[in-house]
Every structure is written in structure tokens, then in C-alpha cells.
Design a protein around this motif. Structure first.
Motif, PDB file in Angstrom:
ATOM      1  N   GLU A 186      18.753  72.651  58.270  1.00 44.58           N
ATOM      2  CA  GLU A 186      18.884  74.297  57.916  1.00 44.58           C
ATOM      3  C   GLU A 186      18.261  75.494  57.951  1.00 44.58           C
ATOM      4  O   GLU A 186      17.917  76.251  57.911  1.00 44.58           O
ATOM      5  CB  GLU A 186      20.715  74.207  56.986  1.00 44.58           C
ATOM      6  N   ALA A 187      17.214  74.684  56.232  1.00 47.07           N
ATOM      7  CA  ALA A 187      16.339  75.463  55.877  1.00 47.07           C
ATOM      8  C   ALA A 187      15.077  75.706  56.692  1.00 47.07           C
ATOM      9  O   ALA A 187      14.724  76.983  56.698  1.00 47.07           O
ATOM     10  CB  ALA A 187      15.508  74.546  54.607  1.00 47.07           C
ATOM     11  N   ARG A 225      18.409  65.640  58.149  1.00 47.19           N
ATOM     12  CA  ARG A 225      19.062  65.633  57.295  1.00 47.19           C
ATOM     13  C   ARG A 225      19.219  66.882  57.933  1.00 47.19           C
ATOM     14  O   ARG A 225      18.861  68.358  57.839  1.00 47.19           O
ATOM     15  CB  ARG A 225      19.024  65.942  55.985  1.00 47.19           C
ATOM     16  N   PHE A 226      20.893  67.253  57.357  1.00 51.55           N
ATOM     17  CA  PHE A 226      21.150  69.045  58.463  1.00 51.55           C
ATOM     18  C   PHE A 226      20.758  69.936  57.315  1.00 51.55           C
ATOM     19  O   PHE A 226      20.513  70.898  57.958  1.00 51.55           O
ATOM     20  CB  PHE A 226      22.651  69.264  58.226  1.00 51.55           C
ATOM     21  N   ILE A 241      14.105  59.270  56.609  1.00 54.03           N
ATOM     22  CA  ILE A 241      14.666  60.965  56.850  1.00 54.03           C
ATOM     23  C   ILE A 241      14.613  61.612  56.338  1.00 54.03           C
ATOM     24  O   ILE A 241      14.336  61.534  54.892  1.00 54.03           O
ATOM     25  CB  ILE A 241      16.411  59.659  57.443  1.00 54.03           C
ATOM     26  N   ILE A 242      13.865  62.546  56.957  1.00 56.10           N
ATOM     27  CA  ILE A 242      13.749  63.313  56.342  1.00 56.10           C
ATOM     28  C   ILE A 242      14.329  65.285  56.277  1.00 56.10           C
ATOM     29  O   ILE A 242      15.347  65.044  56.185  1.00 56.10           O
ATOM     30  CB  ILE A 242      12.181  64.448  57.071  1.00 56.10           C
ATOM     31  N   ILE A 292      10.153  75.505  52.459  1.00 57.45           N
ATOM     32  CA  ILE A 292      12.018  74.585  52.535  1.00 57.45           C
ATOM     33  C   ILE A 292      12.059  73.146  51.748  1.00 57.45           C
ATOM     34  O   ILE A 292      12.636  72.260  51.731  1.00 57.45           O
ATOM     35  CB  ILE A 292      11.920  74.171  53.908  1.00 57.45           C
ATOM     36  N   ASP A 293      10.983  73.475  50.467  1.00 62.43           N
ATOM     37  CA  ASP A 293      11.061  72.265  49.520  1.00 62.43           C
ATOM     38  C   ASP A 293      10.648  71.326  50.162  1.00 62.43           C
ATOM     39  O   ASP A 293      11.583  70.266  49.656  1.00 62.43           O
ATOM     40  CB  ASP A 293      12.244  72.789  48.319  1.00 62.43           C
ATOM     41  N   LEU A 294       9.574  71.152  51.379  1.00 57.57           N
ATOM     42  CA  LEU A 294       9.320  69.817  51.682  1.00 57.57           C
ATOM     43  C   LEU A 294       7.933  68.883  50.948  1.00 57.57           C
ATOM     44  O   LEU A 294       7.151  70.067  51.165  1.00 57.57           O
ATOM     45  CB  LEU A 294      10.186  69.751  52.802  1.00 57.57           C
TER      46      LEU A 294
END
Lengths: 196, 70
Positions: free
Chosen positions: B49-50, B44-45, A195-196, B25-27
Motif C-alpha cells: 500500500e505504501a 505485506r499489504f 516477508i517485507i 515508506i518507512d522501510l
């Protein structure tokens, strides 16, 4: 994992490796020595007073002359020898699995892997197998040596009695539960990672 | 899975590269690439959102529901 943790694990792995080889080689020497003594006694090379076995536990030493192989304790000694051999095999196998767990933890940089869960499961199976073999030995012992009941030896009475060893089953079950928790935790981790 | 990720289409429309968006988005690039190719179980929300904030779009632009063939 942090490099400090990895370094500690490397140290542990080396220590466990040394323990494993000490137990393995030490056990081989001890059991080979006992077998050799038995063979020498059977072939009349070693006679009474010319050799023996010394058992040592913390605070107590027991010396047995070579004559015990011929006396009424022979059957009890054989069963003790087989049981001792099994304890040694179980202990060596557990150390080996633990060593594998540490090695995988170092190479994969995490202890939480399916391989390690498998090794923990192997440890639990070894306890179950130990319990079964111990029970089978007791059954064989009571059938083969039924007539040799050791009574009245210096105030000690020895009888054969079949009892199913419960402690290895209990320990095996606890270790199996830990392995299952480990596997379940890994599945949760895998779900969380996807889950990202 | 009947949920399809249309992130590549939105990124192409906004002319944003994978590395650029990942940084904003810091991923990690790897995780964003997995998300873009739909090789993830969920999003994830806060990630959604990002992405919406950086690409100036709605969640519906990124996610699409397509009924599975029976």
C-alpha cells in the motif's frame, strides 16, 4: 538487544565461566586425590588409620578410613566413584554448553540462533548418553561383583540391582523438546523476517 | 518463483531512488533492496500500500505473474 541486557549477559557469562573452571578444576583435584589414595593403599604406602576420605553433603559428613578400599565395600566404592565421575562429567559438560550459549548470545546480540539450538540439543544428548552409560555400568557391576553381596554391615544390607535410570531420559527428552521448539521458533522467525 | 517484482522498473519510470523511497515508506534500505531484487518470500499489504501510494501505481504494476518453464 538492548545494551543493558547485553551487559547483564556479559556478567552472567563471566559468572558461568568462573563456575565452570571451579567445577572442572575442583573435580579434577577430588578425583585425582581419590585415585591417588587408592594407588597408595594398593602399594601399601598408606595403611589403616593413616588416611581416608571424607564425604560431605549438607548436614552430614561421612568419614571413611583408608581400609575401606580393602574391605567388602570396595566394589560399592568403585561403582560410586564411577557414578560420581559421570555426574561430574555431565554437570561440567552442561555448564560448558550453557557458557557457549551465553557467549553466542553476546556475540550475535540474540540468543535465538541455530548454534544455540544445537547446544541445547547437545545438553539433551548428554543426558541420554549418561542414562546409557549408567545402565551399562550397572550391568557390568552386577556381572563382575555378583558374588560380593554386602549383607549385615551394621544393620545395612546392600545388593546390586539393575534398573534403567529413567530421570536422565525424562530430563533429556524435556530438554530435547525445548531445543525443537527453539529450532521451530527460529524457522518461524526466519520466515517472518523474509516477508517485507 | 513465478511472481516477479517489477519495482525497479516502476522506480526508474518515476525517477525515485532506493533511499528516497525507503525513507518515504518507512522501510530500511536493506529490506527495500531485498524486495527490489526479489530476495524475499512475501510482501505485506501495508508495505504494498505504501509503495503504491508513493509511486502512484497499482499493485499489478509492481507484481507480475510469469508461468514457470516446465
Amino acid at each position: 538487544m538492548e545494551s543493558k541486557v547485553i551487559n547483564n549477559l556479559v556478567k552472567f557469562e563471566k559468572a558461568v565461566k568462573i563456575i565452570f573452571y571451579t567445577v572442572l578444576i575442583g573435580g579434577c583435584i577430588i578425583f585425582a586425590g581419590i585415585i591417588l589414595l587408592f594407588v597408595l593403599h594398593q602399594s601399601n604406602v598408606l595403611t589403616s588409620g593413616k588416611g581416608g576420605i571424607e564425604f560431605s553433603i549438607p548436614g552430614l559428613i561421612a568419614r571413611f578410613d583408608i581400609d575401606v578400599f580393602a574391605g567388602p565395600l570396595k566394589a560399592a566404592l568403585i561403582s560410586t566413584f564411577i557414578r560420581g565421575l559421570m555426574y561430574w562429567l555431565l554437570f561440567t559438560y552442561i555448564i560448558l554448553q550453557f557458557h557457549k550459549i551465553l557467549r553466542i548470545s553476546i556475540s550475535e546480540c540474540t540468543p535465538f540462533t541455530y548454534k544455540n539450538a544445537g547446544y541445547i540439543r547437545n545438553i539433551s544428548y548428554s543426558f541420554f548418553i549418561y542414562a546409557i552409560i549408567d545402565f551399562v555400568i550397572q550391568c557390568i557391576q552386577s556381572i563382575w561383583f555378583k558374588k560380593i553381596q554386602l549383607t549385615g554391615i551394621h544393620g545395612i544390607d546392600l545388593y546390586y540391582k539393575i534398573t534403567f535410570p529413567l530421570w536422565p531420559v525424562l530430563v533429556g527428552f524435556i530438554v530435547l523438546c525445548i531445543a525443537q521448539f527453539f529450532t521451530y521458533g527460529l524457522k518461524l522467525q526466519q520466515d517472518n523476517d523474509s516477508i517485507i | 518463483m513465478p511472481i516477479i517484482i517489477r519495482l525497479d522498473r516502476v522506480m526508474a519510470d518515476r525517477k525515485v531512488s532506493l533511499n528516497e523511497l525507503a525513507e518515504k515508506i518507512d522501510l530500511t534500505n536493506v529490506n527495500l533492496s531485498l524486495l527490489k531484487t526479489g530476495k524475499v518470500k512475501g510482501i505485506r499489504f501495508n508495505t504494498l500500500e505504501a509503495i503504491c501510494r508513493e509511486l502512484k501505481c497499482q499493485p499489478g504494476d509492481i507484481l507480475e505473474y510469469k508461468e514457470e518453464d516446465k
